[in-house]
Design a protein around this motif. Structure first.
Motif, mmCIF file in Angstrom:
data_model
loop_
_atom_site.group_PDB
_atom_site.id
_atom_site.type_symbol
_atom_site.label_atom_id
_atom_site.label_comp_id
_atom_site.label_asym_id
_atom_site.label_seq_id
_atom_site.Cartn_x
_atom_site.Cartn_y
_atom_site.Cartn_z
ATOM 1 N N UNK A 1 -0.585 -41.063 -65.916
ATOM 2 C CA UNK A 1 0.166 -40.822 -64.659
ATOM 3 C C UNK A 1 0.932 -39.496 -64.760
ATOM 4 N N UNK A 2 0.678 -38.593 -63.806
ATOM 5 C CA UNK A 2 1.406 -37.325 -63.804
ATOM 6 C C UNK A 2 2.660 -37.420 -62.930
ATOM 7 N N UNK A 3 3.579 -36.443 -63.124
ATOM 8 C CA UNK A 3 4.899 -36.536 -62.490
ATOM 9 C C UNK A 3 4.862 -36.522 -60.958
ATOM 10 N N UNK A 4 3.838 -35.853 -60.386
ATOM 11 C CA UNK A 4 3.822 -35.697 -58.919
ATOM 12 C C UNK A 4 2.606 -36.412 -58.299
ATOM 13 N N UNK A 5 1.965 -37.307 -59.061
ATOM 14 C CA UNK A 5 0.810 -38.032 -58.509
ATOM 15 C C UNK A 5 1.214 -38.766 -57.236
ATOM 16 N N UNK A 6 0.391 -38.634 -56.205
ATOM 17 C CA UNK A 6 0.636 -39.358 -54.952
ATOM 18 C C UNK A 6 1.639 -38.685 -54.030
ATOM 19 N N UNK A 7 2.271 -37.590 -54.489
ATOM 20 C CA UNK A 7 3.276 -36.933 -53.633
ATOM 21 C C UNK A 7 2.628 -35.831 -52.788
ATOM 22 N N UNK A 8 3.135 -35.709 -51.559
ATOM 23 C CA UNK A 8 2.634 -34.689 -50.630
ATOM 24 C C UNK A 8 3.788 -33.774 -50.252
ATOM 25 N N UNK A 9 3.544 -32.472 -50.340
ATOM 26 C CA UNK A 9 4.653 -31.553 -50.047
ATOM 27 C C UNK A 9 4.216 -30.244 -49.428
ATOM 28 N N UNK A 10 5.160 -29.646 -48.723
ATOM 29 C CA UNK A 10 4.945 -28.353 -48.059
ATOM 30 C C UNK A 10 5.717 -27.272 -48.802
ATOM 31 N N UNK A 11 5.086 -26.131 -48.976
ATOM 32 C CA UNK A 11 5.762 -25.013 -49.638
ATOM 33 C C UNK A 11 5.802 -23.815 -48.695
ATOM 34 N N UNK A 12 7.021 -23.385 -48.362
ATOM 35 C CA UNK A 12 7.235 -22.204 -47.528
ATOM 36 C C UNK A 12 7.570 -21.028 -48.441
ATOM 37 N N UNK A 13 6.838 -19.923 -48.339
ATOM 38 C CA UNK A 13 7.254 -18.720 -49.060
ATOM 39 C C UNK A 13 6.256 -18.132 -50.037
ATOM 40 N N UNK A 14 4.994 -18.616 -50.010
ATOM 41 C CA UNK A 14 4.006 -17.940 -50.851
ATOM 42 C C UNK A 14 3.529 -16.695 -50.091
ATOM 43 N N UNK A 15 3.714 -15.524 -50.714
ATOM 44 C CA UNK A 15 3.182 -14.287 -50.131
ATOM 45 C C UNK A 15 1.987 -13.812 -50.955
ATOM 46 N N UNK A 16 2.090 -13.983 -52.263
ATOM 47 C CA UNK A 16 1.011 -13.559 -53.166
ATOM 48 C C UNK A 16 1.202 -14.270 -54.513
ATOM 49 N N UNK A 17 0.370 -13.892 -55.492
ATOM 50 C CA UNK A 17 0.422 -14.624 -56.770
ATOM 51 C C UNK A 17 1.672 -14.307 -57.594
ATOM 52 N N UNK A 18 2.460 -13.329 -57.128
ATOM 53 C CA UNK A 18 3.727 -13.031 -57.813
ATOM 54 C C UNK A 18 4.890 -13.873 -57.282
#
Ligand code: NAD
Length: 272
Positions: A1-18
Motif C-alpha cells: 500500500x502506497x501513501x497516496x493510493x486511491x487519492x485524487x488531487x488537482x495541482x495548480x502551477x505546473x509550468x515546466x519540469x522545473x
C-alpha cells in the motif's frame, strides 16, 4: 500500500519540469495518487499535456486563478470526472518583474494589486471552488518563502504577499478544520524556476542559501515534492495551519554559517 493510493488531487502551477509543482506531482504520482493538472494560458498547454502524460493523466485543464469562470469550469470538470477530491495544491505566484528590485516603498499600486491578487487571493478563490468537492480527510498545500518572515533583498512586494498567504493558510485551516480538511504551506528554499528568474539577483540568493544553510546546500524539487506529499497524505492527519520549512535549515540561521576557515581553525586548535 502506497501513501497516496486511491487519492485524487488537482495541482495548480505546473509550468515546466522545473516547477516546484512538478516535483509535488511526481511525488504524489509515485505514491499512487491520480492527478489532474491545470495550466495558465495556451502557451503552457503544449508543455503541460506531455508532463501529465508522464504521470498517466489526461486530465489537463486551463485555469487562470484570477478568472472566476475558469475556476468554476475546473471544478465542474472535477465533479463530472471524479465527483469528489482528496487534495489540491496551489503552487502559484506572480509579481511584475519591475516590482522585484529596488526599494519596497516604490511598489506601485497596480503592482501591489497584481501581486496580491495572483499570489494570495488565488489561494482563497481556489479553496472556495474546491470546498464543495473536498472529502473529509482532504488536504490543501500552498507554497511560501522566507521573505514572508524576514526581509530578503529584492523580494519586496512578494514578501508582503507571502506573509498574507501564510495568514490565509491559518484562516483557511480554521474554515475547513471541522470538516477534517487541512490547509498547510511549505516555505521552500530558493530553487531555479521560471518564477524565480524574475527576482533581482536570484543567483546571489541561491548561493547565499547554499553557503549559509545548516546543511550547506540548496534544496531540490524532489525534496519539496516529498514534503508536500507528506502534508497531503494521511501521515500528516494532525497537522493544519502550519508553515513547514523545506530549506536545508536556512530559516534558523541568525547571521551566517561558520566558514570553512573558522571550522579549520577550530579543528587545528582542538588538535593542539
Ligand atoms: P513556476 O514559474 O514554475 O510556477 C509558478 C506557476 O504559477 C506557473 O505555473 C504559472 O503558470 C502559475 N501562475 C502564475 N499566475 C497564475 C494565475 N493567474 N493563475 C494560475 N496560475 C498562475 O515557479 P515556482 O518557483 O515553481 O513557483 C511555485 C510557487 O513556489 C510559487 O508560489 C513561488 O512563490 C513558490 N516558491 C518558489 C521558490 C523558488 O525559489 N523557486 C521558493 C519558495 C517558494
Amino acid at each position: 500500500m502506497r501513501l497516496m493510493d486511491g487519492k485524487k488531487g488537482l495541482i495548480f502551477g505546473v509550468a515546466n519540469e522545473r516547477s516546484l509543482a512538478w516535483g509535488i506531482a511526481r511525488s504524489c504520482h509515485r505514491e499512487g495518487a491520480e492527478l489532474g493538472l491545470t495550466y495558465l494560458g495556451e502557451a503552457l498547454q503544449k508543455r503541460v499535456i506531455p508532463l501529465a502524460a508522464q504521470l498517466h493523466s489526461d486530465f489537463v485543464l486551463p485555469c487562470d486563478l484570477n478568472n472566476d469562470e475558469e475556476i468554476d469550469n475546473v471544478f465542474r470538470a472535477v465533479e463530472e470526472r471524479w465527483g469528489q477530491l482528496d487534495f489540491v495544491v496551489h503552487s502559484v505566484a506572480f509579481a511584475k518583474k519591475n516590482e522585484l528590485n529596488g526599494k519596497y516603498y516604490d511598489t506601485s499600486r497596480e503592482g501591489f494589486r497584481v501581486a496580491m491578487e495572483t499570489s494570495v487571493y488565488s489561494l482563497t478563490a481556489m479553496c472556495r471552488g474546491a470546498a464543495p468537492y473536498l472529502r473529509e480527510g482532504g488536504s490543501i498545500v500552498t507554497l511560501s518563502y522566507l521573505g514572508a518572515e524576514r526581509v530578503v533583498p529584492h523580494y519586496n512586494v512578494m514578501g508582503v504577499a507571502k506573509a498574507a498567504l501564510e495568514a490565509s493558510v491559518r484562516y483557511l485551516a480554521a474554515d475547513f478544520g471541522k470538516r477534517g480538511i487541512r490547509v498547510n504551506a511549505i516555505s521552500a528554499g530558493p530553487a531555479k524556476t521560471l518564477a524565480a528568474s524574475g527576482i533581482g539577483d536570484f543567483k546571489e540568493i541561491l548561493n547565499w542559501n547554499r553557503d549559509n544553510a545548516p546543511m550547506r546546500r540548496n534544496i531540490t524539487r524532489e525534496e519539496v515534492g516529498d514534503a508536500a506529499m507528506f502534508l497531503l497524505s494521511g501521515l500528516a492527519s494532525g497537522i493544519t495551519g502550519e508553515v513547514l520549512h523545506v530549506d536545508a535549515g536556512y530559516h534558523i540561521v541568525g547571521m551566517r554559517a561558520v566558514t570553512d576557515e573558522e571550522e579549520a581553525a577550530y579543528q587545528a586548535a582542538q588538535a593542539e
